[in-house]
Scaffold this motif. Structure first.
Motif, PDB file in Angstrom:
ATOM      1  N   PRO A 223       0.856  -1.495  -0.143  1.00  0.00           N
ATOM      2  CA  PRO A 223      -0.055   0.015  -0.115  1.00  0.00           C
ATOM      3  C   PRO A 223       0.907   1.112  -0.008  1.00  0.00           C
ATOM      4  N   GLY A 225       0.435   5.603   0.015  1.00  0.00           N
ATOM      5  CA  GLY A 225      -0.376   7.080   0.476  1.00  0.00           C
ATOM      6  C   GLY A 225      -1.394   6.820   1.437  1.00  0.00           C
ATOM      7  N   GLU A 226      -2.448   7.624   1.635  1.00  0.00           N
ATOM      8  CA  GLU A 226      -3.466   7.597   2.600  1.00  0.00           C
ATOM      9  C   GLU A 226      -4.585   6.646   2.297  1.00  0.00           C
ATOM     10  N   ALA A 227      -5.207   6.239   3.135  1.00  0.00           N
ATOM     11  CA  ALA A 227      -6.459   5.410   3.052  1.00  0.00           C
ATOM     12  C   ALA A 227      -7.568   6.183   2.290  1.00  0.00           C
ATOM     13  N   TYR A 250      -8.607   8.712  -8.014  1.00  0.00           N
ATOM     14  CA  TYR A 250      -7.648   7.847  -8.317  1.00  0.00           C
ATOM     15  C   TYR A 250      -6.551   8.142  -9.197  1.00  0.00           C
ATOM     16  N   HIS A 253      -4.360  10.862  -7.048  1.00  0.00           N
ATOM     17  CA  HIS A 253      -3.209  10.335  -6.309  1.00  0.00           C
ATOM     18  C   HIS A 253      -2.072   9.635  -6.965  1.00  0.00           C
ATOM     19  N   LEU A 275      -6.269  -1.438  -6.287  1.00  0.00           N
ATOM     20  CA  LEU A 275      -6.576  -0.946  -5.024  1.00  0.00           C
ATOM     21  C   LEU A 275      -6.280  -2.249  -4.012  1.00  0.00           C
ATOM     22  N   GLN A 278      -9.226  -3.253   2.789  1.00  0.00           N
ATOM     23  CA  GLN A 278      -8.579  -3.673   4.029  1.00  0.00           C
ATOM     24  C   GLN A 278      -9.736  -4.790   4.695  1.00  0.00           C
ATOM     25  N   GLU A 283      -4.695  -7.560   3.720  1.00  0.00           N
ATOM     26  CA  GLU A 283      -5.090  -6.525   2.644  1.00  0.00           C
ATOM     27  C   GLU A 283      -5.440  -7.691   1.291  1.00  0.00           C
ATOM     28  N   TRP A 309     -12.329   0.587   3.646  1.00  0.00           N
ATOM     29  CA  TRP A 309     -11.335   1.486   3.506  1.00  0.00           C
ATOM     30  C   TRP A 309     -10.222   0.971   2.314  1.00  0.00           C
ATOM     31  N   TRP A 311      -6.512   1.255  -0.211  1.00  0.00           N
ATOM     32  CA  TRP A 311      -5.240   2.088  -0.612  1.00  0.00           C
ATOM     33  C   TRP A 311      -4.909   1.960  -1.962  1.00  0.00           C
TER      34      TRP A 311
END
Length: 407
Positions: A223, A225-227, A250, A253, A275, A278, A283, A309, A311
């Protein structure tokens, strides 16, 4: 539904038998001959290492005339149960890539096998999964059992297939397998059962064994970056991330807003930028198979529920090959210290794309497999999605390598 009937089928070109005298054996043959019938014959002759085959498994490029290829295989194995599918590339001890056919044969008194076919699966994938799993009821249970399933991955949300299987057999039988391919065209795939070439189907084989069976599941993606919160989705389409159009978020980012102007380039780029979803224990990876530019939505092979969520996931040749090693090691580690007699591999087309782009396809993947499996016979294919349910109700994967090892 058909049950395998043993027969004698020796070939002067057969390879040396693996595990001579064992009540279980697995032979593998491969061919890249251009002629469809000849390719099927060459691969099958090499795979028939003993005279008591129980199950024939065919993985073949859709570039072949599949009816002719399968007829060639069947001519050497009359009365023996057969399953298989078209692929997005083939894997064997001899090569990993495309434009070929790989035939594997399980045999010996230490295996019990039954096969079935479920047609028209796109009408109700959950019901189709339950139907495919009923083959388990016709196979004598042994100390170790597995349901091998090959599906049309273009028929819809394949997690529904796993739900259907679970509704029929629960947690008593692990599920492994993959979704058929069509050399990356994403238009039409084929499934094979007992000499017939089919579409929109699931073919399944219930396999019982006197010796342990191991299942490894690894992907090699990480993963970054941020969720992001999935704020709107329907089945296999994600419409919003963090309250904004999913495609815009998408690409922003990833710093590739320019891809909105080139649909083909966007699809190719997305295949290596999945992607991550979670789950409680791990994952899971979700393959971005396309997009709706007008609606700014992402299309995936499997569902991503609202409220999840997610990532962005990234990988390179080194992490993908590490995933290959880890998956194979995990499967072998479940054999109770017994040596493997063979392995079946279900590897995602997107992992192949990463290796292709880095020039590590072929020998790179073979070297990674051999570092764990040595000279163990190996057969597999590059898929449009992978099945591996060993616990719980979930078990459909993307961009993952599922390894199935037999002791």
């Amino acid at each position: 539904m058909a049950t395998a009937a043993p027969r004698t089928a020796h070939s002067p070109e057969a390879r040396a038998a693996v595990g001579q005298g064992s009540p279980r054996w697995l032979g593998v043959g491969a061919s890249r001959l251009a002629d469809s019938t000849a390719a099927g014959l060459e691969a099958t002759r090499a795979a028939l290492t003993h005279d008591d085959p129980q199950l024939v498994i065919v993985f073949a490029s859709s570039s072949y005339q599949l009816d002719s290829l399968v007829a060639g295989v069947a001519s050497l194995t009359p009365g023996v149960a057969m399953i298989g599918c078209s692929t997005a590339g083939e894997i064997s001890s001899a090569f990993a890539g495309g434009q070929g056919v790989v035939v594997s044969v399980l045999g010996g008194s230490g295996f019990s096998v039954s096969t079935s076919v479920t047609p028209s699966v796109s009408h109700d994938l959950r019901l189709a999964g339950a139907s495919a799993a009923r083959v388990c009821a016709t196979t004598p249970m042994r100390a170790h059992n597995v349901l091998l399933l090959l599906s049309d991955g273009l028929a819809g949300n394949q997690q529904d297939v796993v739900r259907g299987v679970y509704s029929e057999v629960g947690s008593t039988v692990p599920l492994v397998g993959g979704c058929a391919g069509d050399d990356g065209a994403m238009v039409r795939t084929h499934q094979i059962c007992d000499g017939r070439v089919l579409e929109d189907s699931i073919v399944s084989a219930a396999i019982g064994s006197d010796a342990p069976i191991g299942i490894g599941v690894r992907h090699g993606w990480q993963p970054v970056g941020e969720a992001m919160l999935v704020t709107r989705s329907t089945d296999t389409e994600v419409s919003e991330l963090d309250g904004e159009p999913a495609l815009d978020v998408y690409l922003r980012h990833l710093g590739r807003a320019d891809l909105l102007e080139d649909g083909a380039a966007l699809t190719a780029f997305a295949s290596t930028h999945p992607l991550g979803l979670q789950r409680r224990a791990c994952e899971e990876v979700r393959f971005v198979s396309g997009c709706d530019v007008d609606r700014r939505a992402l299309r995936l092979i499997a569902e991503v529920p609202e409220g999840s969520w997610v990532w962005l996931m990234e990988g390179n040749a080194e992490t993908v090959l590490r995933g290959t090693v880890d998956s194979c090691e995990s499967a072998i580690g479940q054999l109770g210290g017994n040596a493997p007699i063979g392995a079946l591999l279900f590897d995602c087309i997107a992992r192949r794309s990463v290796l292709d782009g880095a020039g590590r396809m072929g020998q790179g993947e073979l070297s990674a497999m051999r570092s764990v499996l040595g000279e163990t016979p190996v057969a597999g294919f590059y898929t449009y999605g992978e099945f591996a349910r060993t616990h719980g109700v979930r078990g459909f994967h993307n961009q993952t390598l599922v390894s199935l090892a037999f002791a």
